[in-house]
Design an enzyme around this catalytic site. Structure first.
Site, PDB file in Angstrom:
ATOM      1  CG  ASP A  46      -1.936   0.911   1.200  1.00  0.00           C
ATOM      2  OD1 ASP A  46      -2.016   1.643   0.197  1.00  0.00           O
ATOM      3  OD2 ASP A  46      -2.807   0.758   2.213  1.00  0.00           O
ATOM      4  NE  ARG A  98      -6.100   0.042   7.022  1.00  0.00           N
ATOM      5  CZ  ARG A  98      -5.171   0.021   5.940  1.00  0.00           C
ATOM      6  NH1 ARG A  98      -5.586  -0.336   4.774  1.00  0.00           N
ATOM      7  NH2 ARG A  98      -3.961  -0.009   6.292  1.00  0.00           N
ATOM      8  CD1 TRP A 109      -8.837  -7.798  -4.773  1.00  0.00           C
ATOM      9  CD2 TRP A 109      -8.157  -7.428  -6.750  1.00  0.00           C
ATOM     10  NE1 TRP A 109      -9.831  -7.524  -5.118  1.00  0.00           N
ATOM     11  CE2 TRP A 109      -9.619  -7.085  -6.809  1.00  0.00           C
ATOM     12  CE3 TRP A 109      -7.527  -7.370  -7.885  1.00  0.00           C
ATOM     13  CZ2 TRP A 109     -10.253  -6.586  -7.775  1.00  0.00           C
ATOM     14  CZ3 TRP A 109      -8.067  -6.729  -9.023  1.00  0.00           C
ATOM     15  CH2 TRP A 109      -9.578  -6.479  -8.723  1.00  0.00           C
ATOM     16  CG  ASP A 110      -5.881  -5.789   1.355  1.00  0.00           C
ATOM     17  OD1 ASP A 110      -6.803  -6.338   1.823  1.00  0.00           O
ATOM     18  OD2 ASP A 110      -4.827  -5.111   1.881  1.00  0.00           O
ATOM     19  CB  CYS A 168      -5.079  -9.674   1.004  1.00  0.00           C
ATOM     20  SG  CYS A 168      -4.689  -8.761   2.522  1.00  0.00           S
ATOM     21  CG  ASP A 199      -3.484  -7.636   8.241  1.00  0.00           C
ATOM     22  OD1 ASP A 199      -2.884  -8.200   7.421  1.00  0.00           O
ATOM     23  OD2 ASP A 199      -4.470  -6.810   8.404  1.00  0.00           O
TER      24      ASP A 199
HETATM   25  C1  GLA Z   1      -4.220  -4.857   4.894  1.00  0.00           C
HETATM   26  C2  GLA Z   1      -3.526  -6.205   4.668  1.00  0.00           C
HETATM   27  C3  GLA Z   1      -2.031  -5.795   4.813  1.00  0.00           C
HETATM   28  C4  GLA Z   1      -1.537  -4.462   4.089  1.00  0.00           C
HETATM   29  C5  GLA Z   1      -2.319  -3.166   4.531  1.00  0.00           C
HETATM   30  C6  GLA Z   1      -2.229  -2.294   3.650  1.00  0.00           C
HETATM   31  O1  GLA Z   1      -4.288  -4.832   6.548  1.00  0.00           O
HETATM   32  O2  GLA Z   1      -3.929  -7.105   5.243  1.00  0.00           O
HETATM   33  O3  GLA Z   1      -1.240  -6.833   4.472  1.00  0.00           O
HETATM   34  O4  GLA Z   1      -1.570  -4.886   2.757  1.00  0.00           O
HETATM   35  O5  GLA Z   1      -3.672  -3.690   4.229  1.00  0.00           O
HETATM   36  O6  GLA Z   1      -2.781  -1.104   3.756  1.00  0.00           O
END
Ligand code: GLA
Length: 781
Positions: A368, A444, A478-479, A525, A547
């Site tokens: 990110d 968030r 890909w989050d 993710c 995480d």
């Molecule tokens: C999520 C993901 C993390 C990271 C953050 C970035 O929390 O699970 O691994 O990529 O976003 O903002």
């Protein structure tokens, strides 16, 4: 194999049988699901109906014993006397909720039966049984699909509902309020239910409970399959263990709101249903339309929980994972997130990349913060322009620099989201999901993009696709970092369709982006493991498990996942200790020993590593590369015979020539008892060599005890010791044994653990959260 005979339909896999027949009234009566049986007559396994049970409803006056509530059925209707949880609730054109679906015909197809709207399992060597049922008083049809994957002992099930009413007729649409993919009725065997639940940073912890009278629901309402309750669950005979006993496994190829129910009736029957969650769900099916339910996955083994896990793992690797990365070894990656968060620029990243390469990483992943005004989690989501301050020469130039170092380049995206502080939101506030008259609720600091809208899907497809091609990206993370709270889209006339339409939109986006680019390794993710499901695995070959990178926590998380998903699908990284999630300090060796039972990565600021730690990581990566196939595609099992508080995991190669065992300590007790390791699944008469993987024993582990180890007394916090700790380590205990497969199954007893201040090279020094790996190789003898 699928057989249609006088005695109904028999579905056979290598080790299981599934049997049902059409009754005289046209219902499908379930006869048996369990270990393979070969008898021709089903009388032995059929649920008997020789007595009328008071207050039951008989389906037809000609047979008072034929009471749907007391039968095992393949599908069932509301309003016909079955009072258990029903797989479906339809509001029919006549306004009633009463249906009566009866048998019309069957067809056997070779292969799978792919869907138009949703991902399905695939494979040439499968066979599919299609059964059509029709409502007795309308033109509404159901098709039940059973696909048999013989070698993996898996049967999948799904259902399609069709409204074949004449479109010219004045009939209103039917309304679907609940629609499951499958239903299974089996007699109870003191079943224990195992579910995999948790929350952010504590996903997929296994929960066990004995079934009690009533209905237990395992479901999600977050718009995703959720970190709260994974869609997969298991039902094991009361006495079942990891190695023995009858266990059933269920899962769903879907990433949205799911609902699994397990009902124990007063007469000791079990009913399982699984499918889309009826929460906020309502779908109108007009004349001429059909509705496809997600595909549900069932498996069954009499070789305990490991048996079911092995079958799920094979099935997923063979029939779910797609693209060029199917069955391919995953690269060791370095990810900059925990090391940098948002604080980085090209120069800092190049420093990390250089170190990562030296350590042995094969893929550099930029997480990110690379785009738009994304310097914190308050802005930028939705924008795709690279941040010129961080990357003055652009993303491609940076990616080229990484590739020139000899690593592949991967990139993080969160395409389903938008910040209010973004160019996208300023230009298209209507793209965000919100109810116009109410204040939006943020997670968030972000809103969800309305994937029900085609123009939003297209925006993502074009922008993500352009970045991928421009920078030559070979890995995508890909989050998706929030739950969907308010399911509303102004383009829908029926808001009960929102959550499912969102998923259909997302699956289209995945198809359009990744099907033309099968070379890309995709890791999905969702704030960690908030969307760890089989739907995602149809488009991403691995998923970020959590995480939480503390290995002690990961034992529970990865251990839970291992019941349902293969190691090759689980992203697992070594991070800095004390861990940012728990403040716990764990040995670097344990961080690796847990992560290697997954797709290994490193995620920490490398500049603070001591020379010895760098050396240790180099050795870890070398070891992993040498055994990567065994870790990722070997047969993974949990061993239940470890002493209390200890955990044993093992991976055995398919040819049974190699194995690796992980021994995990937990909290150290004074004067620990006698530990052993076991390995199951080797050749009983084969001769094997077992050797501990050598580990680094840091001098500062001993603190003030050092005076017992060293000939001179030194200040444990003085410069000499601190310097020495950066450059020297003590020898850890390495044990070597020779044993046959039978002895390994019986258990190899290990050397003593550390007692008091005693140190020698024959003593296993694990301490709190210590662990060891044992390498087992077949010898020539
Ligand atoms: C999520 C993901 C993390 C990271 C953050 C970035 O929390 O699970 O691994 O990529 O976003 O903002």
């Amino acid at each position: 194999m699928i057989e249609q005979g006088e005695n109904g339909f028999r579905l056979t896999t290598e080790h299981t049988s599934y049997w049902f027949e059409v009754t005289k009234f046209g219902h499908l009566e379930h006869l048996y699901y369990g270990p393979r049986v070969n008898a021709q007559s089903p009388e032995g396994v059929r649920l008997k109906r020789t007595a009328y049970i008071g207050s039951s409803i008989a389906y037809d006056p000609s047979d008072e014993m034929y009471c749907p509530d007391q039968m095992c059925l393949e599908w069932s209707d509301n309003g016909r006397g079955d009072f258990r949880r029903l797989p479906m609730e339809l509001k029919m054109p006549d306004g009633s909720y009463v249906t009566d679906f009866t048998y019309q015909g069957a067809e056997i197809l070779s292969g799978c039966a792919p869907m138009e709207s949703l991902p399905t399992a695939y494979g040439q060597d499968a066979e599919t049984l299609k059964i059509t049922l029709k409502d007795t008083s309308s033109e509404i049809y159901i098709t039940l699909f059973y696909t048999v994957f013989e070698k993996c002992d898996v049967i999948t099930r799904r259902m399609v509902l069709e409204n074949r009413t004449d479109p010219e007729s004045p009939n209103p649409p039917i309304s679907l309020r609940r629609i499951s993919s499958m239903m299974l009725d089996i007699p109870n065997r003191n079943f224990e239910l195992r579910t995999f639940s948790g929350g952010w940073s504590r996903e997929t912890h296994m929960h066990r409970q004995t079934l009690m009278s009533g209905i237990f629901e395992n479901s999600s309402t977050t718009g995703g399959s959720s970190n709260r309750h994974n869609a997969g669950f298991l039902l094991g005979e009361g006495s079942a263990s990891e190695q023995n006993g009858l266990v059933y496994g269920f899962n769903l190829i879907y990433s949205g709101n799911h609902c699994g129910t397990v009902e124990l009736t007063p007469h000791d029957l079990i009913r399982v249903t699984l499918g889309i969650n009826p929460h906020c769900f309502e779908w109108n099916l007009a004349a001429g339309e059909k509705f496809e339910t997600p595909e549900a996955v069932m498996t069954c083994s009499n070789r305990g929980y490991n048996g079911v896990s092995h079958q799920f793992h094979d099935f997923i690797n063979e029939h779910i994972i797609r693209g060029d990365w199917k069955k391919k070894e995953r690269p060791v990656l370095f990810n900059n997130w925990e090391g940098c968060f948002f604080d980085f620029d090209r120069k800092k990243l190049m420093g990390l990349a250089k170190d990562a390469k030296e350590l042995g990483a094969e893929l550099f992943v930029l997480d990110d913060g690379w785009f738009g005004a994304r310097n914190s989690d308050k802005a930028g989501l939705g924008d795709y322009n690279v941040n010129p301050k961080k990357f003055p020469k652009g993303l491609k130039a940076f990616a080229d620099e990484i590739r020139a170092m000899g690593m592949e380049f991967g990139l993080w995206f969160e395409p389903e989201m938008v910040n209010e502080d973004s160019d996208l939101f300023r230009a298209h506030p209507e793209y965000a999901v919100r109810v116009p008259e109410k204040k939006p609720v943020l997670g968030r600091n972000q809103l969800v993009l309305d994937l029900c809208r085609k123009e939003v899907q297209d925006y993502i497809i074009e922008n993500v696709g352009a970045v991928l091609d421009e920078a030559g990206i070979s890995y995508v993370k890909w989050d998706m970092n929030r739950h969907i709270a308010e399911g509303y889209s102004p383009i829908l006339t029926n808001q009960g369709e929102f959550y499912h339409r969102y998923m259909l939109g997302l699956y289209r986006v995945f198809r359009e982006i990744f099907e033309p680019r099968p070379h890309i390794l995709v890791e999905t993710c969702s704030s960690g493991g908030n969307r760890f499901d089989l739907g995602m695995l149809c488009y991403s070959q691995q998923i970020w498990a959590s995480d939480d990178t503390d290995p002690v926590e990961r034992l529970a998380i990865q251990g839970g996942l291992s019941y349902l998903y293969p190691i090759s699908a689980v992203g697992a990284h070594v991070s800095m200790a004390p861990h940012q999630q728990t403040l716990r300090n764990t040995p670097l060796s344990t961080r690796f020993n847990v992560s290697c039972f997954g797709c290994l990565g490193y995620e920490l600021d490398l500049k603070y590593l001591t020379p010895k730690e760098k050396e240790e990581i180099q050795a870890q990566i070398q070891f992993y590369k040498a055994h990567r196939r065994l870790f990722q595609y070997g047969v993974f099992s949990r061993t239940e015979h470890a002493r209390e508080g200890k955990i044993l995991w093992q991976c055995v190669s398919p040819d049974r020539a190699q194995a690796i065992v992980g021994f995990f300590q937990g909290v150290q007790h004074a004067v620990e008892g006698y530990d052993h390791i076991t390995v199951t699944g080797l050749e009983p008469n084969g001769i094997y060599r077992i050797e501990t993987k050598a580990q680094y024993l840091y001098i500062n582990r001993f603190g003030g005890l050092m005076k017992h180890v060293l000939p001179v007394e030194l200040n444990p916090d003085g410069l000499i010791i601190r310097t020495a700790n950066r450059h020297f380590t003590l020898q850890d205990c390495v044990e070597v044994y020779e044993a046959d497969g039978a002895m390994l199954e019986a258990g190899i007893l290990l050397n003593n653990q550390f007692v008091g201040s005693y140190y020698n090279t024959q003593t296993r020094l694990l301490g709190d959260f210590g662990s060891s790996l044992y390498v087992v190789e077949k010898t020539e003898k």
